[in-house]
Design a protein around this motif. Structure first.
Motif, PDB file in Angstrom:
ATOM      1  N   PRO A  54       0.592  -1.242  -0.007  1.00 45.42           N
ATOM      2  CA  PRO A  54       0.406   0.202   0.162  1.00 45.42           C
ATOM      3  C   PRO A  54       0.659   1.222   0.159  1.00 45.42           C
ATOM      4  CG  PRO A  54      -0.377  -1.147   2.546  1.00 45.42           C
ATOM      5  CD  PRO A  54       0.761  -2.099   0.793  1.00 45.42           C
ATOM      6  N   HIS A  76       1.741   3.906  -3.006  1.00 45.47           N
ATOM      7  CA  HIS A  76       0.971   4.519  -3.534  1.00 45.47           C
ATOM      8  C   HIS A  76       1.236   5.512  -3.519  1.00 45.47           C
ATOM      9  CE1 HIS A  76      -1.382   0.925  -5.960  1.00 45.47           C
ATOM     10  NE2 HIS A  76      -1.607   1.377  -4.501  1.00 45.47           N
ATOM     11  N   ARG A 106      -6.255  -4.385  -8.157  1.00 42.33           N
ATOM     12  CA  ARG A 106      -5.630  -3.519  -8.077  1.00 42.33           C
ATOM     13  C   ARG A 106      -4.842  -2.789  -9.039  1.00 42.33           C
ATOM     14  NH1 ARG A 106      -2.451  -9.265  -6.882  1.00 42.33           N
ATOM     15  NH2 ARG A 106      -0.773  -7.699  -6.080  1.00 42.33           N
ATOM     16  N   HIS A 145      -5.770   0.533  -8.523  1.00 47.68           N
ATOM     17  CA  HIS A 145      -5.671   1.726  -6.927  1.00 47.68           C
ATOM     18  C   HIS A 145      -4.506   2.371  -7.519  1.00 47.68           C
ATOM     19  CE1 HIS A 145      -7.973  -0.897  -4.368  1.00 47.68           C
ATOM     20  NE2 HIS A 145      -7.724  -1.616  -4.599  1.00 47.68           N
ATOM     21  N   TYR A 146      -3.742   2.284  -9.228  1.00 45.30           N
ATOM     22  CA  TYR A 146      -2.673   3.232  -8.985  1.00 45.30           C
ATOM     23  C   TYR A 146      -3.299   4.054  -9.709  1.00 45.30           C
ATOM     24  CZ  TYR A 146       0.364  -0.694  -7.701  1.00 45.30           C
ATOM     25  OH  TYR A 146       1.231  -1.623  -7.116  1.00 45.30           O
ATOM     26  N   THR A 187      -6.159   8.903  -5.755  1.00 41.62           N
ATOM     27  CA  THR A 187      -7.598   9.350  -5.727  1.00 41.62           C
ATOM     28  C   THR A 187      -7.320  10.629  -5.844  1.00 41.62           C
ATOM     29  OG1 THR A 187      -6.553   9.837  -3.259  1.00 41.62           O
ATOM     30  CG2 THR A 187      -7.413   7.607  -3.200  1.00 41.62           C
TER      31      THR A 187
END
Length: 522
Positions: free
Chosen positions: A240, A243, A271, A274-275, A278
């Motif tokens: 995690p 990121h 998965r 996620h890269y 946000t």
């Protein structure tokens, strides 16, 4: 629409610099050679070139073992040659991306030389060092992607260092703030020089689990998969904390304006997404989507993959697609030349940014490399498994002259067997050639904004035909792709704009190995 980032409507063209064009006759491509061929890229009608690594390197892994993140290897030229190439590309409206290798450096990088000199050296923690296991062996069961333990013992200091690839490629410790700052300065160095972005090598590898637990054994392992697959890389990849690193890289890129970051990430959709990051902490702009590289060439399978990928994208996430690269077998080797034409239409009509791999536009396929000519460490470490990458890194063929116009010397890898007929000059004026098809597809993609920036819908498979619709405003285009060597009956209407085959498409059917783009009425 004018405010959309440049890469959303762009096509990226990957160049393996050793194999594109040699200007000095040593048999290895270089920056001056790439500069001399820029007009070919504008003729092809791509928007950006991405160069595999050109930094100083001992070449244990052909540039993916970097000894200086802010220089150019003499094999390719120097910083002045790079500046000339960048200026010449920009003068033609082409963007230029570099290949950043942040997971590991060369063992000859001055940082690692210092790091291994003693346990109390200030740069010791810039790399990942661990004490031996109680039995004196490696700290855990992690396996290098090139086979063998992912640890190498340093007798002088009595510890092991981590290497996800070759032992000549020690892993950098991105948990160390000084190392992290030094690497971020490397990004700024090239952005200051004017580069338009980076492809980030093995981004998902960059952070390892802090407790260095064993990876679980892979219950699905079978001989021939490669030794790395004996374990599942649960703790050695995709942590995690990575990121936060990609978010910092993104902040730096954004400080320079319209700069692009692409992440190399081989992960499933849940998965991979996620890269993108946000809204509060954006990640890379384009996490590479490699599904078409390893997918079964079947209409229903591909249709499902397109739908699932589109559904998985986060709000604002822009898609991308890839058919081949410097690590995986070429598309024409996987599906044959006839279907490679259909694959070209698929790649250049899907929603998202496509990346082309040099030579695919000629239909270059598998190149047999004699045992005594093999140079790829992946092949040399696990021979006979078909994992070697030499066959996809062979020189570009420009004409039927000596050495295919690539070099005046001896090419560093053999040319493909049919280079005298499969070359740029032979295909450029042939209306039925693969190169002409690519040029027509790219021209249509540029002309039809529904193809470059429009929505995608009605993705389906019927009777071995893959089909989908692209729409922008009132403009509607239908793409139908026959993924078989047999005719297929399929209802379609509208005005055909382009076929992968010569002659006019036949209403109500697709010919063997045919793809068509049809204009629908508003």
């Amino acid at each position: 629409m004018s405010e959309r980032p440049w890469w959303e409507a762009a096509t990226i063209y990957q160049i393996y610099p050793r194999s594109f064009q040699d200007a000095d006759g040593d048999g290895v491509g270089d920056l001056a050679g790439i500069e001399a061929r820029l007009d070919y890229l504008t003729m092809l009608d791509v928007d950006a070139l991405w160069l595999s690594p050109i930094f100083p390197s001992p070449m244990a892994d052909f540039g993916y073992d970097v000894a200086d993140y802010t220089g150019i290897d003499p094999l390719f030229g120097d910083l002045a040659a790079f500046d000339r190439l960048l200026a010449a590309a920009h003068a033609r409206g082409l963007k230029l991306l570099l290949d950043l290798v942040p997971n590991h450096s060369s063992d000859r990088h001055p940082w690692f030389v210092e790091s291994r000199s003693s346990r109390d050296n200030p740069k010791r923690d810039w790399y990942i060092w661990r004490d031996p296991a109680p039995d004196g062996g490696p700290p855990n069961n992690w396996i290098s992607d090139f086979g063998g333990p992912a640890w190498d013992y340093d007798a002088a200091t009595g510890q092991y260092y981590s290497h996800a690839f070759l032992k000549e490629q020690p892993d950098l410790n991105w948990r160390n703030p000084d190392l992290r700052a030094a690497m971020m300065d490397g990004l700024r160095f090239w952005f200051d020089r004017g580069v338009d972005g980076f492809r980030i090598d093995v981004l998902w590898h960059m952070i390892k689990a802090a407790d260095f637990r064993d990876n679980p054994v892979n219950p699905g392992y079978a001989h021939g998969m490669g030794e790395m697959h004996k374990v599942l890389q649960l703790h050695s990849t995709d942590q995690p904390e990575v990121h936060d690193i990609s978010a910092e890289m993104r902040r730096i890129a954004d400080d320079y304006g319209a700069r692009l970051l692409i992440g190399e990430i081989y992960l499933p959709n849940d998965r991979l997404m996620h890269y993108y990051g946000t809204p509060e902490a954006p990640g890379v702009h384009l996490p590479f989507n490699f599904q078409l590289i390893g997918m079964t060439w079947d209409a229903a399978t591909i249709a499902a993959a397109i739908r699932d990928y589109e559904a998985a994208l986060p709000p604002g996430g822009w898609p991308n697609w890839v058919l081949g690269n410097h690590d995986r077998p070429r598309i024409a080797a996987r599906v044959g030349e006839a279907q490679a034409r259909v694959a070209a239409m698929l790649l250049l009509t899907l929603r998202g940014t496509p990346t082309l791999y040099y030579g695919d536009e000629l239909g270059m396929a598998y190149v047999a490399i004699p045992e005594d000519k093999a140079v790829d460490p992946r092949e040399l470490r696990e021979p006979g498994l078909g994992l070697g990458r030499d066959p996809v890194r062979t020189p570009m063929a420009w004409d039927a002259g000596a050495q295919a116009g690539f070099t005046t010397g001896a090419p560093w890898l053999p040319l493909h067997d049919d280079w005298r007929t499969r070359n740029v000059a032979a295909q450029a004026d042939d209306p039925c050639s693969m190169l002409t098809l690519y040029r027509r597809l790219l021209a249509l993609r540029r002309e039809e904004r529904a193809l470059s920036l429009g929505d995608i819908s009605a993705v389906d498979a019927e009777n071995d035909v893959l089909m989908f619709e692209r729409r922008l405003g009132d403009r509607r285009l239908r793409v139908l792709l026959n993924l078989t060597p047999e005719s297929r009956s399929i209802a379609w209407s509208g005005t055909p704009l382009l076929s992968t085959l010569a002659g006019e498409p036949e209403p109500g059917m697709l010919r063997p190995d045919e793809g068509i783009i049809v204009e629908l009425s508003a």
